[in-house]
Scaffold this active site. Sequence first.
Site, PDB file in Angstrom:
ATOM      1  N   HIS A 128     -22.179 -19.949 -20.562  1.00 28.21           N
ATOM      2  CA  HIS A 128     -23.366 -20.293 -19.767  1.00 28.21           C
ATOM      3  C   HIS A 128     -24.332 -19.103 -19.883  1.00 28.21           C
ATOM      4  CE1 HIS A 128     -24.726 -23.076 -16.311  1.00 28.21           C
ATOM      5  NE2 HIS A 128     -25.729 -22.243 -16.506  1.00 28.21           N
ATOM      6  N   ASN A 299     -26.823 -32.618 -18.011  1.00 28.44           N
ATOM      7  CA  ASN A 299     -27.554 -31.989 -16.908  1.00 28.44           C
ATOM      8  C   ASN A 299     -28.918 -32.649 -16.827  1.00 28.44           C
ATOM      9  OD1 ASN A 299     -25.398 -30.280 -16.775  1.00 28.44           O
ATOM     10  ND2 ASN A 299     -26.522 -28.424 -17.376  1.00 28.44           N
ATOM     11  N   TYR A 301     -32.503 -32.933 -14.612  1.00 26.16           N
ATOM     12  CA  TYR A 301     -33.386 -32.446 -13.550  1.00 26.16           C
ATOM     13  C   TYR A 301     -34.729 -33.177 -13.523  1.00 26.16           C
ATOM     14  CZ  TYR A 301     -30.221 -28.583 -12.705  1.00 26.16           C
ATOM     15  OH  TYR A 301     -29.111 -27.842 -12.375  1.00 26.16           O
ATOM     16  N   GLU A 354     -24.816 -31.323 -13.927  1.00 21.25           N
ATOM     17  CA  GLU A 354     -25.769 -30.638 -13.047  1.00 21.25           C
ATOM     18  C   GLU A 354     -26.854 -31.609 -12.630  1.00 21.25           C
ATOM     19  OE1 GLU A 354     -27.588 -26.945 -14.359  1.00 21.25           O
ATOM     20  OE2 GLU A 354     -25.699 -26.271 -15.232  1.00 21.25           O
TER      21      GLU A 354
HETATM   22  C1  FCB Z   1     -30.022 -25.358 -15.519  1.00 22.28           C
HETATM   23  C2  FCB Z   1     -29.000 -24.245 -15.698  1.00 22.28           C
HETATM   24  C3  FCB Z   1     -28.457 -23.709 -14.406  1.00 22.28           C
HETATM   25  C4  FCB Z   1     -29.536 -23.595 -13.346  1.00 22.28           C
HETATM   26  C5  FCB Z   1     -30.277 -24.903 -13.217  1.00 22.28           C
HETATM   27  C6  FCB Z   1     -31.314 -24.899 -12.133  1.00 22.28           C
HETATM   28  O1  FCB Z   1     -30.865 -25.407 -16.609  1.00 22.28           O
HETATM   29  O2  FCB Z   1     -27.918 -24.699 -16.469  1.00 22.28           O
HETATM   30  O3  FCB Z   1     -27.839 -22.480 -14.662  1.00 22.28           O
HETATM   31  O4  FCB Z   1     -30.363 -22.563 -13.646  1.00 22.28           O
HETATM   32  O5  FCB Z   1     -30.881 -25.220 -14.434  1.00 22.28           O
END
Ligand code: FCB
Length: 448
Positions: A128, A299, A301, A354
């Site tokens: 990571h 992940n 967002y 995530e």
């Molecule tokens: C992702 C990362 C994680 C954190 C989130 C907000 O891109 O994997 O470490 O920073 O964003």
Amino acid sequence: MTKIQNFDFNNDFPQDFTWGVATSSFQIEGASSADGKGPSIWDTFCLDRANIKDGSDGTVACDHYHRYREDVGILSSLGVDAYRFSMAWARVQPDGKGAWNEAGFGFYDRLLDELAANDIRAHLTLYHWDLPQGLQDDGGWLNRDTAHRFADYAHEVARRFGKRIEAIATHNEPWCTANLGYGNAQFAPGVADLKQSIQVSHHLLLSHGLAMRAMREASSPAKLGIVLNQWTADPATDSQADRDMAAFEYARSTQWFMDPIFKGHYPELALRGHGANAPQVRDGDFDIIRQKIDFLGCNYYFRSWCSAANPPLPAPARLGTTDMGWEIHPQGLPELLLKLKEEYPELPPVYITENGMANPDTVSGGQVHDPERIAYVRSHLAALKEAMDKGVDVRGYFLWSLLDNFEWNSGYSKRFGIVHVDYATQQRTLKDSALWYREFIAARRAGA
Ligand code: FCB
């Protein structure tokens, strides 16, 4: 205690669905030189205070290295099934090559024991972003040899711990390592060179394939895969320019990492766009990269909003934006997952590794009210369920993050945790979102 909201969405997730939270080593551990740990590229990057918004670093972070028992206690009180965390390579192999550091492995050994004692399954990420500085001194990810060093490290971890870990991901978000670490210098090691960033992405993929092979050779019973940050790319208007931009954006990000793994080549559109910056690929590289993976970590967002206008048209952000300025767009999650299912018939089971939001949370009277985060998680779970109902095989969801932590070049200024951390005292306070998640998971168990 917060009033628990009604679960007014189709939330009958399967009984064996995995509920978890996620963290990463550099963002929470601190103890940056304890017990023989070597420096990582993020330790080095933070030395230049101008690189981090609040001039901070990861020397102490959440002091999780010393407080892991308390933190596992919090995980246990939340009732999660699984915990996703990463290993600091430089803790277990200070230089990234040569001798192993037993004291460093000792920390993860204790952490795994503590998790097992609390019935929490471990989902480990090998990388990571905290590359040992010793390897950076040899050229970092631009040096093809780093991919082989990574495979050695993966083999050793799988050999030692493979039986005690449910899932091992090789990389977290190689897109970020390549594009933010080497493309625009926002992340360590702070290089801004498009050609280098594209070559780095190839070496990261190569290292993934080599590590998969090495871990299979170690006969690890853990499920093996990779974690990618992914998004759909939406054109701002119907214009040809916006549509072209969106197609290229999707090809150079999501497809750039998926195609080599599932199809054994780079996407044509992105390769053409990269032109002379296209990576050097050796014969046989794609055979190494195209390994069967047991799971894909996704992940999610935000989506990518593509406007060729000058200045670009802003994303509509109908549900607002987070403290990072990221558009809240839950609908992009099922759109993405359904697209992946269609484009990659061999798509293995998916974990949302995530998802979460930054919010300017404060403690008052021992409580943290973060209704925005509860709404964010609820809307994304509802969207996720929609994708599952349409046939996407999703096995788990990991909320980012357990704790407020070091948010890379934003330092400690952005709070993603469902548990608030007072960095002066290291006091942990469960936010309303943590209480909500706990109730939600308990209700799932009871079959509500
Ligand atoms: C992702 C990362 C994680 C954190 C989130 C907000 O891109 O994997 O470490 O920073 O964003």
